[in-house]
Scaffold this motif. Structure first.
Motif, PDB file in Angstrom:
ATOM      1  N   GLU A   1      35.940  17.366  80.916  1.00  0.00           N
ATOM      2  CA  GLU A   1      35.093  16.548  80.902  1.00  0.00           C
ATOM      3  C   GLU A   1      33.423  15.483  80.082  1.00  0.00           C
ATOM      4  O   GLU A   1      33.415  15.072  80.070  1.00  0.00           O
ATOM      5  CB  GLU A   1      33.231  17.393  82.181  1.00  0.00           C
ATOM      6  N   LYS A   2      34.775  15.554  79.169  1.00  0.00           N
ATOM      7  CA  LYS A   2      34.708  14.280  78.091  1.00  0.00           C
ATOM      8  C   LYS A   2      32.975  14.891  77.234  1.00  0.00           C
ATOM      9  O   LYS A   2      32.052  13.988  77.415  1.00  0.00           O
ATOM     10  CB  LYS A   2      34.547  13.351  78.600  1.00  0.00           C
ATOM     11  N   LYS A   3      32.772  15.915  77.382  1.00  0.00           N
ATOM     12  CA  LYS A   3      31.204  16.529  76.752  1.00  0.00           C
ATOM     13  C   LYS A   3      31.016  16.826  74.720  1.00  0.00           C
ATOM     14  O   LYS A   3      29.847  16.944  74.664  1.00  0.00           O
ATOM     15  CB  LYS A   3      30.474  17.572  77.945  1.00  0.00           C
ATOM     16  N   ASN A   4      32.162  17.044  74.541  1.00  0.00           N
ATOM     17  CA  ASN A   4      33.066  17.642  73.825  1.00  0.00           C
ATOM     18  C   ASN A   4      32.738  16.448  72.365  1.00  0.00           C
ATOM     19  O   ASN A   4      32.944  14.996  72.834  1.00  0.00           O
ATOM     20  CB  ASN A   4      34.298  17.774  72.774  1.00  0.00           C
ATOM     21  N   VAL A   5      31.735  16.212  71.284  1.00  0.00           N
ATOM     22  CA  VAL A   5      32.078  15.386  70.331  1.00  0.00           C
ATOM     23  C   VAL A   5      32.201  16.409  69.046  1.00  0.00           C
ATOM     24  O   VAL A   5      32.120  17.259  68.382  1.00  0.00           O
ATOM     25  CB  VAL A   5      30.473  14.843  70.068  1.00  0.00           C
ATOM     26  N   GLY A   6      33.851  15.625  68.554  1.00  0.00           N
ATOM     27  CA  GLY A   6      34.543  16.451  67.111  1.00  0.00           C
ATOM     28  C   GLY A   6      35.580  17.574  68.317  1.00  0.00           C
ATOM     29  O   GLY A   6      35.928  16.786  69.674  1.00  0.00           O
TER      30      GLY A   6
ATOM     31  N   VAL B   1      33.890  -1.244  62.141  1.00  0.00           N
ATOM     32  CA  VAL B   1      34.394  -0.529  63.805  1.00  0.00           C
ATOM     33  C   VAL B   1      33.661  -0.144  64.914  1.00  0.00           C
ATOM     34  O   VAL B   1      32.160  -0.344  64.805  1.00  0.00           O
ATOM     35  CB  VAL B   1      34.447   1.266  63.226  1.00  0.00           C
ATOM     36  N   PHE B   2      34.218  -0.513  65.854  1.00  0.00           N
ATOM     37  CA  PHE B   2      34.407  -0.688  67.213  1.00  0.00           C
ATOM     38  C   PHE B   2      34.662   0.844  67.852  1.00  0.00           C
ATOM     39  O   PHE B   2      35.595   1.159  68.069  1.00  0.00           O
ATOM     40  CB  PHE B   2      34.533  -2.308  68.135  1.00  0.00           C
ATOM     41  N   GLY B   3      33.709   1.089  67.759  1.00  0.00           N
ATOM     42  CA  GLY B   3      33.946   2.458  68.964  1.00  0.00           C
ATOM     43  C   GLY B   3      33.792   3.360  70.016  1.00  0.00           C
ATOM     44  O   GLY B   3      32.414   3.063  71.095  1.00  0.00           O
ATOM     45  N   THR B   4      34.884   3.254  71.377  1.00  0.00           N
ATOM     46  CA  THR B   4      34.123   3.512  72.887  1.00  0.00           C
ATOM     47  C   THR B   4      33.994   5.245  73.518  1.00  0.00           C
ATOM     48  O   THR B   4      34.611   5.950  72.669  1.00  0.00           O
ATOM     49  CB  THR B   4      35.537   3.291  73.728  1.00  0.00           C
ATOM     50  N   ALA B   5      32.846   5.393  73.859  1.00  0.00           N
ATOM     51  CA  ALA B   5      32.526   6.553  74.160  1.00  0.00           C
ATOM     52  C   ALA B   5      30.960   5.943  74.824  1.00  0.00           C
ATOM     53  O   ALA B   5      30.713   4.988  74.840  1.00  0.00           O
ATOM     54  CB  ALA B   5      31.829   7.533  72.831  1.00  0.00           C
ATOM     55  N   SER B   6      30.659   7.497  75.975  1.00  0.00           N
ATOM     56  CA  SER B   6      29.607   7.372  76.682  1.00  0.00           C
ATOM     57  C   SER B   6      28.291   7.236  75.398  1.00  0.00           C
ATOM     58  O   SER B   6      28.191   7.934  74.439  1.00  0.00           O
ATOM     59  CB  SER B   6      29.901   8.982  77.176  1.00  0.00           C
ATOM     60  N   ALA B   7      27.552   6.702  75.986  1.00  0.00           N
ATOM     61  CA  ALA B   7      26.223   5.978  75.820  1.00  0.00           C
ATOM     62  C   ALA B   7      25.335   7.565  74.758  1.00  0.00           C
ATOM     63  O   ALA B   7      24.751   7.202  73.992  1.00  0.00           O
ATOM     64  CB  ALA B   7      25.493   5.381  77.004  1.00  0.00           C
ATOM     65  N   SER B   8      25.540   8.742  75.528  1.00  0.00           N
ATOM     66  CA  SER B   8      25.000  10.001  75.050  1.00  0.00           C
ATOM     67  C   SER B   8      25.421  10.210  73.129  1.00  0.00           C
ATOM     68  O   SER B   8      24.531  10.711  73.007  1.00  0.00           O
ATOM     69  CB  SER B   8      24.883  11.022  75.942  1.00  0.00           C
ATOM     70  N   LYS B   9      26.405   9.684  73.255  1.00  0.00           N
ATOM     71  CA  LYS B   9      27.326   9.879  72.144  1.00  0.00           C
ATOM     72  C   LYS B   9      26.803   8.813  70.708  1.00  0.00           C
ATOM     73  O   LYS B   9      28.067   8.548  69.839  1.00  0.00           O
ATOM     74  CB  LYS B   9      28.864   9.765  72.068  1.00  0.00           C
ATOM     75  N   HIS B  10      26.605   7.791  71.486  1.00  0.00           N
ATOM     76  CA  HIS B  10      25.799   6.540  70.334  1.00  0.00           C
ATOM     77  C   HIS B  10      25.671   6.944  68.833  1.00  0.00           C
ATOM     78  O   HIS B  10      25.705   6.405  67.995  1.00  0.00           O
ATOM     79  CB  HIS B  10      26.065   5.068  71.046  1.00  0.00           C
ATOM     80  N   GLU B  11      24.874   8.111  68.701  1.00  0.00           N
ATOM     81  CA  GLU B  11      24.065   8.149  67.924  1.00  0.00           C
ATOM     82  C   GLU B  11      24.266   8.851  66.556  1.00  0.00           C
ATOM     83  O   GLU B  11      24.851   8.360  65.430  1.00  0.00           O
ATOM     84  CB  GLU B  11      22.280   8.993  68.272  1.00  0.00           C
TER      85      GLU B  11
END
Length: 323
Positions: free
Chosen positions: A306-311, A147-157
């Protein structure tokens, strides 16, 4: 919804089988019920449920999830019984609210259109969003999926925790180059909620026999205000392909919109049954980013824009919860 609301009083309105939807519901029927009225044809007897918050009843004591196209931003709504699904005992109302749209979309894109199989590779855009997290968890139910997933670096973990093999920060990295560096032939499935030029990039990233499934136009949204130039640019760059071009490419392009499957009650119900089974087995679990009261809908929308959410971001009636 909090545990205190699970016992909320709910009125059930019975309708005669021969009565039409408008006759059965009377003045209590909102637009959402009439939009999905066709779905009741295969769910006799015709019955409407007046639900409080996220909890409702098929019979007194049952907790149900509700799937309607619109009209849920209120304390009470009227829906067709065919649009309700029993919740697993261990599921919270917040999880129920986050499950249906996101997980049905991810499941049908990956399995019904994408035919995800062991050894496949998948590109998931907006991987930290509601559908993105659902897709990551579903990919983990199949062996050896890259799986390749695009997202801001802060969400990678958190993406790695949910099964992303290769997280990509689209702010600083060209995701096309990043994918091809690891997989020169490309990927088997591209999940495309972006539209515009990104659909073309996704199509060109497909391996032979690969599939691109487009299910949104997120590139139209650039902020809290309408940007006519961004709209025009996205529309101008929208992907187009002919049958003659598809023949030698050995690729497929699919379009998906859950809102236009209102009449496919049996099809959607089958997907929900499989999702409930996966939830009960511990393979999937909706990730709730935050829960907001109706009075703070502007703040909730800002969180998403602002794309701050995870989920998943949820709106609920009642007092504010700690996020």
């Amino acid at each position: 919804m909090s545990a205190e609301r699970e016992a909320a009083e709910v009125a059930t309105v019975e309708a005669a089988a021969e009565a039409g939807p408008a006759e059965a519901a009377g003045d209590a029927q909102p637009p959402a019920a009439s939009e999905g009225a066709a779905a009741a044809a295969s769910a006799p007897p015709l019955r409407f449920l007046v639900l409080t918050g996220f909890g409702g009843y098929d019979k007194v004591g049952d907790r149900v999830m509700v799937l309607v196209r619109c009209g849920m931003w209120q304390e009470e709504v009227t829906v067709l019984s065919a649009q309700t699904f029993l919740m697993p005992e261990a599921m919270t109302f917040e999880e129920a609210a986050a499950l249906l749209v996101n997980y049905i979309t991810a499941y049908m894109v990956l399995f019904d259109f994408g035919h995800l199989r062991p050894g496949h590779s998948v590109l998931v855009h907006m991987a930290a969003g509601g559908v993105g997290i659902a897709a990551l968890q579903l990919c983990r139910t199949v062996e050896n999926v890259t799986v390749f997933g695009t997202a801001s670096a802060s969400k990678h973990e958190i993406l790695k925790e949910n099964g992303v093999t290769h997280p990509i920060d689209y702010h600083t990295t060209d995701y096309v180059e990043a994918v091809k560096k690891i997989s020169p032939k490309g990927v088997d499935i591209v999940m495309d909620p972006l539209g515009g030029a990104d659909t073309t990039k996704g199509y060109n990233l497909l391996k032979p026999m690969g599939k691109l499934i487009t299910y949104g136009m997120a590139n139209l949204m650039t902020g809290p205000k309408r940007n006519l130039m961004a709209l025009a640019r996205t529309w101008w760059n929208q992907f187009s392909v002919t049958a003659l071009q598809l023949l030698p490419a050995n690729r497929a392009v699919c379009g998906y919109h859950l809102g236009y499957l209102d009449d496919e009650v049996e099809l959607v119900s089958g997907v929900v049954s499989r999702l409930v089974a996966l939830y009960n087995q511990g393979h999937i679990k909706p990730h709730i980013d935050s829960v907001w009261p109706f009075e703070k809908v502007a703040d909730a929308m800002k969180q998403m824009q602002e794309k701050k959410n995870v989920g998943k971001i949820l709106l609920v009636p009642g007092a504010e919860k700690e996020n």
